[in-house]
Design a protein around this motif. Structure first.
Motif, mmCIF file in Angstrom:
data_model
loop_
_atom_site.group_PDB
_atom_site.id
_atom_site.type_symbol
_atom_site.label_atom_id
_atom_site.label_comp_id
_atom_site.label_asym_id
_atom_site.label_seq_id
_atom_site.Cartn_x
_atom_site.Cartn_y
_atom_site.Cartn_z
ATOM 1 N N THR B 194 15.567 19.673 24.859
ATOM 2 C CA THR B 194 16.031 18.433 24.216
ATOM 3 C C THR B 194 15.204 18.133 22.967
ATOM 4 O OG1 THR B 194 16.543 17.629 26.417
ATOM 5 C CG2 THR B 194 16.581 16.018 24.642
ATOM 6 N N ARG B 195 13.889 18.319 23.096
ATOM 7 C CA ARG B 195 13.021 18.043 21.964
ATOM 8 C C ARG B 195 13.272 19.032 20.826
ATOM 9 N NH1 ARG B 195 11.440 14.653 18.598
ATOM 10 N NH2 ARG B 195 9.992 13.322 19.713
ATOM 11 N N MET B 196 13.562 20.279 21.187
ATOM 12 C CA MET B 196 13.852 21.271 20.162
ATOM 13 C C MET B 196 15.087 20.863 19.358
ATOM 14 S SD MET B 196 11.782 23.708 19.642
ATOM 15 C CE MET B 196 12.326 25.362 19.232
ATOM 16 N N GLU B 197 16.095 20.345 20.057
ATOM 17 C CA GLU B 197 17.277 19.865 19.341
ATOM 18 C C GLU B 197 16.910 18.687 18.451
ATOM 19 O OE1 GLU B 197 20.543 18.932 21.965
ATOM 20 O OE2 GLU B 197 20.548 21.005 22.664
ATOM 21 N N ALA B 198 16.051 17.836 18.978
ATOM 22 C CA ALA B 198 15.694 16.619 18.250
ATOM 23 C C ALA B 198 14.783 16.892 17.063
ATOM 24 C CB ALA B 198 15.037 15.609 19.193
ATOM 25 N N ILE B 199 14.206 18.105 16.951
ATOM 26 C CA ILE B 199 13.493 18.429 15.708
ATOM 27 C C ILE B 199 14.330 19.385 14.856
ATOM 28 C CG2 ILE B 199 11.138 17.916 16.447
ATOM 29 C CD1 ILE B 199 10.723 20.826 17.077
ATOM 30 N N GLY B 200 15.589 19.565 15.238
ATOM 31 C CA GLY B 200 16.519 20.246 14.335
ATOM 32 C C GLY B 200 16.765 21.718 14.615
ATOM 33 N N PHE B 201 16.429 22.191 15.819
ATOM 34 C CA PHE B 201 16.701 23.593 16.130
ATOM 35 C C PHE B 201 18.095 23.750 16.730
ATOM 36 C CE2 PHE B 201 12.158 24.507 15.869
ATOM 37 C CZ PHE B 201 12.181 25.807 15.373
ATOM 38 N N ALA B 202 18.788 24.797 16.295
ATOM 39 C CA ALA B 202 20.060 25.157 16.919
ATOM 40 C C ALA B 202 19.707 25.962 18.174
ATOM 41 C CB ALA B 202 20.914 25.979 15.964
#
Lengths: 272, 313
Positions: B194-202
């Motif tokens: 979730t955090r990875m998505e929230a820092i902009g990772f696909a």
């Protein structure tokens, strides 16, 4: 006792095009109407606070703005561009980042590594399979600057999971900042912070004020009234008022619905 | 560097194994050792997605089967060149991984385990029903793939060194990958998607790429396994094979760079060793597995080195 908000270097731009414009946004879970017909505009570089009692639908709204939850109806425009169709990570790349109410960090990575990942996300491809990452000094340099900005410079090598709660909240904001947002959605950044930690967080946000627009969801009324340029009040899924802190303080409906209690608790002796 | 000298020592030891076995008059074990190397490759590929990526794929045998059957079917059609068959095995397995991964990675947790298992079983039954290529009985290759250059893979020494060289290349590539941006992103997705998505990772795209790479390597391992016994059968992709690979990764060290190698070595070695003494070798293996899960959750490789999730120096 409340210190004055630090004098703003630049006045909040009057009625320029808003960074964020939400129209007719609704979301329900089964029979529960979490958000009903939300209208909200965040102006460029302002701190716009969103307050409301528990269960009013604040986190639901943030999740929809960040793209982690799909609204039933309504539109979201960011810098004039419709973003409902964008996935969460695409919105971040467009300049809209969020922090989480419940701390969401990479607990088994160091503080520096946490921030470096966020820098990596926006600088170049991560489908890089050959070059050792530790040679990628640029992302670590930026991560160091960010650690400095959020007051974690001396904790860089610490594992994020080993930080004190307040420091983890600083890292939480740091991760969002690392994406270079133009709008920051802050979901209760002061959650669980002690008085000193709250002061540090308020100072951090005050330092960012005027550079990045913020939608600040917060229960700490002291923080809200010190930081916010405008306040919207969400009660039972509906925005019942939007205005300057003075106007909100004076609003009868708001006082009745919500603020009266918080105000008296604040002016009275601190019970907790 | 410590890490590098360890790798060199490992390669030298493995390279000296065949002459040592010959000196001990145990040439039979060279083929067995080659088998371990092939499983090490397959388990290492699973470790990329399971260990580094946190994707509990229970269908990895499907990609081994895809690679093995590519070699088998080509051999049946008269194409015996390794230079054609092996790359094609890799491509076919990667394509299978792309399709299976694209669908499976939309699910999480126990659903992901179940859907990968279901896909692998589908592939298994498709091949069981392919009567033209042996169906249930499997398919004889006749001989090992041809490589030219005066090399004959039927020679056990040549075969062993071929497997060793390919394993070394695969492990080098995997190590390179996990130390690069991609590897760090993959580990971070495992830690907090979730955090990875929230820092902009696909995150979906990164996971799918890892899944396809793992499938491709498993395809190569499958091609080698088909050659090892000059025989392919649907048993290669039975779900227990996926389970065996998982056990190897767990024994060796989940997310550890040599977890797959150590796991294959220990599990296959142990099975062979215990089988000398008892018919109930699986019981002994089970006990060892239990001991490792209880007392060395980082696996055997993890006992000797700090976890791969430690921050970089």
């Amino acid at each position: 006792m409340t210190a004055a908000v630090p004098a703003m270097t630049a006045p909040v731009p009057a009625r320029t095009a808003p960074v964020l414009e939400v129209r007719g946004l609704s979301k329900h879970f089964g029979g529960v109407q979490a958000n009903a017909d939300i209208e909200l505009a965040v102006a460029a570089r302002e701190i716009h606070a969103l307050i409301g009692p528990n269960g009013a639908g604040k986190t639901t709204l943030v999740a929809q703005l960040a793209g982690m939850l799909a609204p039933d109806t309504g539109s979201i425009a960011f810098e004039g561009r419709q973003i409902q169709a964008l996935a969460a990570h695409q919105r971040v790349r467009a300049g809209l980042a969020r922090s989480f109410q419940i701390t969401s960090i990479f607990r088994r990575f160091s503080v520096l590594e946490n921030l470096a990942l966020a820098v990596q996300a926006r600088s170049g491809t991560s489908l890089s399979f050959w070059r050792p990452r530790h040679e990628d000094t640029a992302i670590f340099e930026e991560a160091r600057e960010l650690a400095q900005d959020v007051g974690l410079a001396d904790r860089e090598e610490e594992l994020a999971g080993a930080l004190a709660h307040g420091e983890q909240r600083q890292l939480e904001v740091g991760l969002a900042l690392a994406t270079c947002p133009r709008l920051l959605l802050l979901d209760e950044p002061m959650a669980g912070l002690g008085p000193e930690e709250s002061e540090r967080m308020i100072a951090l946000l005050a330092a960012l004020k005027g550079q990045i627009a913020m939608l600040l969801v917060e229960h700490d009324m002291d923080a809200v009234f010190r930081l916010a340029d405008r306040i919207s009040v969400l009660v039972a899924g509906r925005i019942i008022a939007t205005g300057t802190p003075q106007a909100i303080r004076a609003d009868a409906a708001v006082r009745a619905a919500y603020l009266g209690d918080a105000e008296s608790a604040q002016s009275g002796p601190r019970s907790r | 560097m410590n890490q590098r000298s360890l790798a060199i020592a490992g390669i030298v030891a493995l390279a000296l194994l065949p002459p040592a076995l010959q000196a001990l008059d145990q040439v039979f074990y060279i083929g067995f050792a080659a088998r371990i190397l092939i499983y090490a490759m397959a388990a290492s590929s699973l470790n990329l997605i399971l260990g580094n990526g946190g994707m509990l794929s229970f269908g990895h045998a499907a990609f081994i089967g895809a690679g093995a059957y590519t070699v088998g079917i080509l051999a049946a059609e008269g194409v015996g060149s390794a230079w054609v068959a092996w790359p094609l095995a890799i491509v076919c397995a990667a394509a299978a991984a792309l399709v299976i991964g694209a669908i499976s990675l939309r699910t999480r947790g126990v659903y992901f385990i179940m859907i990968t298992l279901a896909f692998a079983q589908m592939v298994y039954y498709i091949l069981v029903s392919m009567k033209a290529y042996g169906g249930d009985d499997g398919l004889n290759l006749g001989s090992r793939s041809a490589v030219g250059f005066g090399l004959d893979l039927k020679d056990e020494f040549t075969w062993y060194y071929t497997c060793l060289a390919l394993l070394a290349v695969v492990l080098y590539l995997l190590n390179r990958m996990t130390a690069a941006r991609f590897g760090r992103a993959l580990e971070a997705i495992r830690e907090n998607e979730t955090r990875m998505e929230a820092i902009g990772f696909a995150t979906y795209r990164h996971k799918l790429v890892a899944f396809v790479i793992a499938g491709a390597i498993a395809g190569l391992a499958g091609a080698l396994l088909a050659n090892q016994s000059s025989f392919v059968s649907p048993k290669l992709m039975h779900w227990t094979q996926s389970g065996t690979l998982m056990v190897m990764v767990i024994i060796g060290g989940v997310g550890h760079r040599y977890g797959g190698l150590v796991g294959a070595l220990v599990l296959l070695g142990l099975e062979e060793l215990i089988a000398e003494f008892t018919l109930y070798s699986q019981l002994g293996v089970g006990m060892v597995l239990l001991g490792i899960v209880l007392f060395a959750p980082q696996g055997i490789a993890g006992l000797f080195q700090r976890s791969a999730t430690r921050p970089l120096p």
